[in-house]
Each structure stands twice: as structure tokens, then as C-alpha cells.
Design an enzyme around this catalytic site. Structure first.
Site, mmCIF file in Angstrom:
data_model
loop_
_atom_site.group_PDB
_atom_site.id
_atom_site.type_symbol
_atom_site.label_atom_id
_atom_site.label_comp_id
_atom_site.label_asym_id
_atom_site.label_seq_id
_atom_site.Cartn_x
_atom_site.Cartn_y
_atom_site.Cartn_z
ATOM 1 N N LYS A 82 32.901 22.853 48.218
ATOM 2 C CA LYS A 82 32.709 24.160 47.586
ATOM 3 C C LYS A 82 32.407 25.239 48.633
ATOM 4 C CE LYS A 82 31.842 27.455 44.838
ATOM 5 N NZ LYS A 82 32.820 28.073 43.966
ATOM 6 N N CYS A 136 29.560 35.014 45.777
ATOM 7 C CA CYS A 136 30.009 33.713 46.282
ATOM 8 C C CYS A 136 30.443 33.822 47.734
ATOM 9 C CB CYS A 136 31.179 33.212 45.443
ATOM 10 S SG CYS A 136 30.813 33.220 43.690
HETATM 11 N N1 SAJ Z 1 38.911 40.493 48.902
HETATM 12 C C1 SAJ Z 1 39.516 41.238 49.879
HETATM 13 N N2 SAJ Z 1 40.784 40.929 50.247
HETATM 14 C C2 SAJ Z 1 41.475 39.912 49.669
HETATM 15 C C3 SAJ Z 1 40.848 39.143 48.671
HETATM 16 C C4 SAJ Z 1 39.560 39.457 48.307
HETATM 17 O O1 SAJ Z 1 38.935 42.185 50.431
HETATM 18 O O2 SAJ Z 1 42.643 39.721 50.041
HETATM 19 C C5 SAJ Z 1 37.536 40.819 48.514
HETATM 20 C C6 SAJ Z 1 37.375 41.208 47.053
HETATM 21 O O3 SAJ Z 1 37.638 42.563 46.849
HETATM 22 C C7 SAJ Z 1 35.923 40.872 46.801
HETATM 23 C C8 SAJ Z 1 35.723 39.636 47.660
HETATM 24 O O4 SAJ Z 1 36.752 39.645 48.627
HETATM 25 O O5 SAJ Z 1 35.066 41.905 47.249
HETATM 26 C C9 SAJ Z 1 35.750 38.336 46.918
HETATM 27 O O6 SAJ Z 1 36.780 38.337 45.940
HETATM 28 P P1 SAJ Z 1 37.707 37.075 45.648
HETATM 29 O O7 SAJ Z 1 38.643 37.452 44.577
HETATM 30 O O8 SAJ Z 1 38.303 36.568 46.905
HETATM 31 O O9 SAJ Z 1 36.698 35.940 45.206
HETATM 32 P P2 SAJ Z 1 35.520 35.837 44.111
HETATM 33 O O10 SAJ Z 1 34.223 36.087 44.794
HETATM 34 O O11 SAJ Z 1 35.811 36.619 42.893
HETATM 35 O O12 SAJ Z 1 35.656 34.295 43.731
HETATM 36 C C10 SAJ Z 1 35.587 33.325 44.776
HETATM 37 C C11 SAJ Z 1 36.809 32.406 44.642
HETATM 38 N N3 SAJ Z 1 36.915 31.538 45.814
HETATM 39 C C12 SAJ Z 1 38.076 31.417 46.504
HETATM 40 O O13 SAJ Z 1 39.074 32.016 46.224
HETATM 41 C C13 SAJ Z 1 38.059 30.441 47.636
HETATM 42 C C14 SAJ Z 1 36.661 31.565 43.391
HETATM 43 O O14 SAJ Z 1 37.701 30.619 43.296
HETATM 44 C C15 SAJ Z 1 35.307 30.848 43.374
HETATM 45 O O15 SAJ Z 1 35.128 30.103 42.187
HETATM 46 C C16 SAJ Z 1 34.228 31.910 43.425
HETATM 47 O O16 SAJ Z 1 34.366 32.628 44.653
HETATM 48 C C17 SAJ Z 1 32.880 31.223 43.323
HETATM 49 O O17 SAJ Z 1 32.292 31.225 42.226
HETATM 50 O O18 SAJ Z 1 32.456 30.603 44.301
#
Ligand code: SAJ
Length: 440
Positions: free
Chosen positions: A220, A274
């Protein structure tokens, strides 16, 4: 367990993961009791309503509550399966705080009986599931506890099963991903994993893969650290591109045409509860071995400061301009503002420029507390488009993405998410390099 073979389930923690999980399990026909420390949360759910925003969750909760399959309570009660889904924050030194997990286990221990399964879903440092096991062993010396039956020579079976099964759902797609994602099922022993796996099969369509608890805990953390490191690469590129006067979105779009390159999207930093948190759990466990993971955290936090400074310079260079910050959420199309870089940047601007700053955030009716007394106000998108001169895009909500070029004409745009590729290049370039003042 009842005659229909569906276990009674107790889900401890009814937040962004616990509530959707409880509702999905109830939809599969199990009787679910959800536990939360907040009377407001308990009352809301028992009315068939929800206290968080998540696609399709309202209808699902309303349905399972009205069918008597889901109810909420402040008190843990006997069940066949206990799922713990409570927060695991970190302290000021980035050390993980598992006190909520341990207090949930403490609440569950007294009602355990032979045959029960205890499952931890909260993101946790490696070894936490064993700590739960040890805590239960101390509180319930009458039970045979898995992994604590030394000298038994495998002749007796433990009374209960304990496992770690992390969620990996994406906010905004939680219900779909809870059902369809593959799951790692980490047992304290192989038998524990098999028991937990049989439970997840009731409501998960994805593949459930049995492993040990420590591997599942690390998996995780690794998933989210992987994403953090990759976003840091994109954010670092965006700062390099700024310096060189290049359009980072164009460079990434072209590079991603390579069959083995897939660069993520830069933004104002990494938010949420996360990805900005979990990598620290690995760093904390192995500080000497994690320069890359630690640096990625630094790059992503640094991007937040970079955006704040750039926005400040832009606003300061245009003293008569009225400013709209678009978005406070940590990512698109959700109402979750935790650890949000957009929220941080907007509040820095509000504190410095006061009533010149307007906030547009369709996912809230009020501004967070840190905006109190700054003079900044919440306005709707149409008002922002009519009345402000500078648009600072902090969140890529669809409603912002769909604003046509004609409605942005003549405005100064700082688009930290790359949602408006049609914005005239000279506008972005002028602002990106040195000429922060823009002739209209
Ligand atoms: N972000 C970027 N650029 C990207 C992708 C995301 O700047 O290309 C930013 C987003 O705007 C945000 C942050 O990263 O601020 C996180 O967003 P996210 O969509 O990547 O992830 P979370 O936090 O919504 O969910 C993550 C996910 N983990 C992964 O993709 C490895 C999700 O699958 C997990 O279940 C979740 O964390 C968790 O609960 O741990």
C-alpha cells in the site's frame, strides 16, 4: 454466522473509505453496523444520508439503510467480521500515528468470539497488523490468537483470524474501484489470509491475492510513493520548463508518444490524505535508504511554494487587477480539501492581497477557516468570468475546463493544471518568463 452464509459485519470508521466500504458490503447482502465517534455522522447515516461527497454514494447508502442492511452506531457490537478503516495521520516529525487504529482494535477486542475475522484497511506502517494482534492477545487471553501459539505444533487452530487488506480506491471513483480493483489480502498467517479472502469475495469482483500482512502493508505504501515520485518528476519538469520558457504540457504530450514513456501531469503540488502522507511512512521506517522518496516529497511541496510565489509576483505586478483563484479541492471534481495545495496557495494569496482575491469553488458553500478575516470572498464562476482580470487555475474541475476561450479573452491566466491549452501562448509565456505584467 447466519444460515444464509453472509457474515454480520462491523465497520469501524465511517469516513471516505469506511462508509463506501460498509455500503458496498451491505449491498452484497451482509448486515452491516458502521461505527463512528461522531454523533453527527451516525445520525446522518441512520437517516439514509451521507456526510461526504462521492459519486453515487448517496443513493447507495439511502438504499441499504432503508432495507435495514446498514445502520450506524457509536458503539461496537458483536459481529462475524470487523473491518477497521480509521485515519492514520503523521505527527510534526512525519512519524506515523496509529493511535486511532489501536483504539479501534481496543474497542473490537472485548466483543470478539471464536470464528471472527479482524481486518485492518487503514494505510499503516509495516508491523501495525502485528501490533493489533498483540493488543488483542493481551486483552483476550481466553482466545487462541494466530501467530501467538508457540509450542502448539500446528495441532490447534486459532480462534480468530487477523489480516491487513488495504483499499486502493480513487476518490471520485470509489464505488466502482471498491468493486473492481484487485486486492492484496495479507494474513497474519496463511489461514488468516484465506479466511479474509473468502470474505472479500462476497463483494469484490477484482482478483483477491493472498499474501502476508507485512507485504500487504508495504504494498500500500509503495503504490502511493510510486505515484508521488512520478508526479514529482512532472512537477520538476514544469519548473525547468518555466525557467526555459517552454510549454511543459506540449513537451510532456510529445514525450508520451514514446511507447515506453508515460509522464504524469504537473500541478500546484500534491494534495490529499494519501499520496502526500504515505511516502513518509516508508521514509520513517528506513531513513537512510530513501533519498529518492524523500526528495520527491520535497519537490512536490516545493512546487506548491513555487506556484504561490509566481502567483504573488503576478498579482503584485498588476496592482489594479481583481483576481479569481479557481478551486480549493486537492484534485478535480471532489469536495475534499485535505492537504490541498490549491487551498494553501489561495490562502497565501488571500492573506497577502485581501479583498482583491476571490475564490471560486463549486464544491463548497463556505470558505475554510484560514480565510476568515482576510477579506477574500467566495464567488461563483460566472461572476469571476465577468468581474475579474486575473484567473489562477488551481484545480482542474470539469466546470473550469469547459470555460470557452471567448470567456477568458483579455484576461491574465496562470493555469497551473494545463486545462486551457488554447489560451494564447503569448499570455502564458509572458507570465511564465519574466514579463509578469500583461498588456490587455
Ligand atoms: N496529481 C498531479 N498530477 C497527476 C496526478 C495527480 O498533480 O498526474 C495530484 C492530484 O491533483 C492530487 C494528488 O496528486 O493533488 C493526488 O491525487 P491522485 O488522483 O493521484 O490520488 P488520490 O490521493 O486521490 O488517491 C491515491 C490513489 N493512489 C494511486 O493512484 C497510487 C488511490 O488509488 C489510493 O487508494 C489513494 O491514494 C489512497 O487512499 O491511498
Amino acid at each position: 454466522m447466519k444460515s444464509d452464509n453472509k457474515p454480520d459485519v462491523c465497520v469501524v470508521g465511517l469516513g471516505y473509505i469506511g462508509l463506501p466500504t460498509a455500503a458496498i458490503i451491505a449491498r452484497a447482502g451482509c448486515k452491516v453496523r458502521g461505527i463512528d465517534v461522531s454523533q453527527h455522522v451516525v445520525d446522518t447515516i441512520n437517516r439514509g444520508q451521507i456526510h461526504i461527497e462521492e459519486v453515487d454514494l448517496d443513493g447507495l447508502v439511502q438504499g441499504v439503510v432503508s432495507r435495514g442492511l446498514l445502520s450506524a452506531s457509536l458503539e461496537v457490537a458483536p459481529a462475524d467480521v470487523f473491518v477497521i478503516a480509521v485515519p492514520t495521520p503523521f505527527d510534526d516529525d512525519h512519524a506515523p500515528d496509529i493511535s486511532y487504529v489501536l483504539s479501534a482494535a481496543r474497542a473490537v477486542a472485548p466483543v470478539l468470539k471464536a470464528g471472527d475475522i479482524v481486518i485492518l484497511e487503514s494505510t499503516s506502517p509495516v508491523g501495525t497488523t502485528e501490533e493489533i494482534r498483540d493488543l488483542i492477545a493481551t486483552m483476550r487471553p481466553d482466545l487462541k490468537i494466530p501467530g501467538r501459539m508457540e509450542g502448539n505444533l500446528g495441532r490447534e487452530t486459532p480462534d480468530i483470524s487477523i489480516a491487513y487488506c488495504p483499499e486502493r480506491v480513487l476518490p471520485g471513483k470509489i464505488l466502482e474501484e471498491l468493486t473492481n480493483n484487485d486486492r492484496s489480502i495479507g494474513g497474519i498467517t496463511p489461514r488468516c489470509a484465506r479466511k479474509a479472502l473468502a470474505f472479500y469475495k462476497i463483494f469484490v469482483r477484482g482478483t483477491c491475492i493472498a499474501t502476508d500482512a507485512r507485504s500487504a502493508e508495504m504494498t500500500k505504501l509503495v503504490e502511493n510513493a510510486y505515484r508521488d515520485v512520478n508526479i514529482a518528476f512532472a512537477n520538476e519538469l514544469s519548473m525547468v520548463a518555466d525557467k526555459m520558457g517552454l510549454d511543459v504540457w506540449e513537451v510532456i504530450r510529445l514525450a508520451n508518444r514514446h511507447p515506453r514513456v508515460n509522464i504524469l501531469q504537473p500541478g500546484p503540488g500534491v494534495g490529499g490524505h494519501c499520496i502526500a502522507v504515505d511516502p513518509w511512512f516508508i521514509v520513517h521506517s528506513a531513513p537512510q535508504e530513501t533519498p529518492l522518496i524523500r526528495t520527491a516529497r520535497g519537490v512536490n511541496d516545493g512546487k506548491m511554494r513555487h506556484v504561490a510565489m509566481k502567483a504573488e509576483a503576478l498579482i503584485a505586478a498588476n496592482p489594479n487587477a481583481r483576481v479569481a483563484c479557481l478551486g480549493l479541492a486537492f484534485k478535480a471534481n471532489i469536495d475534499d480539501f485535505r492537504e490541498s495545495p490549491a487551498r494553501l496557495v489561495a490562502s497565501v494569496l488571500a492573506k497577502r492581497f485581501g479583498e482583491r482575491i476571490q475564490i471560486v469553488e463549486p464544491y463548497t458553500a463556505t470558505l475554510p477557516r484560514e480565510f476568515d478575516g482576510t477579506g477574500a470572498s467566495l464567488i461563483d464562476l460566472d461572476t469571476a468570468l465577468e468581474e475579474t482580470d486575473i484567473l489562477i487555475v488551481l484545480v482542474d474541475h470539469d466546470v473550469f475546463r469547459h470555460v470557452p476561450l471567448a470567456e477568458r479573452a483579455g484576461k491574465i491566466v496562470y493555469d497551473t493544471r494545463g486545462i486551457w491549452p488554447d489560451q494564447p501562448k503569448e499570455v502564458q509565456a509572458a507570465e511564465a518568463t519574466q514579463g509578469l505584467r500583461l498588456a490587455s
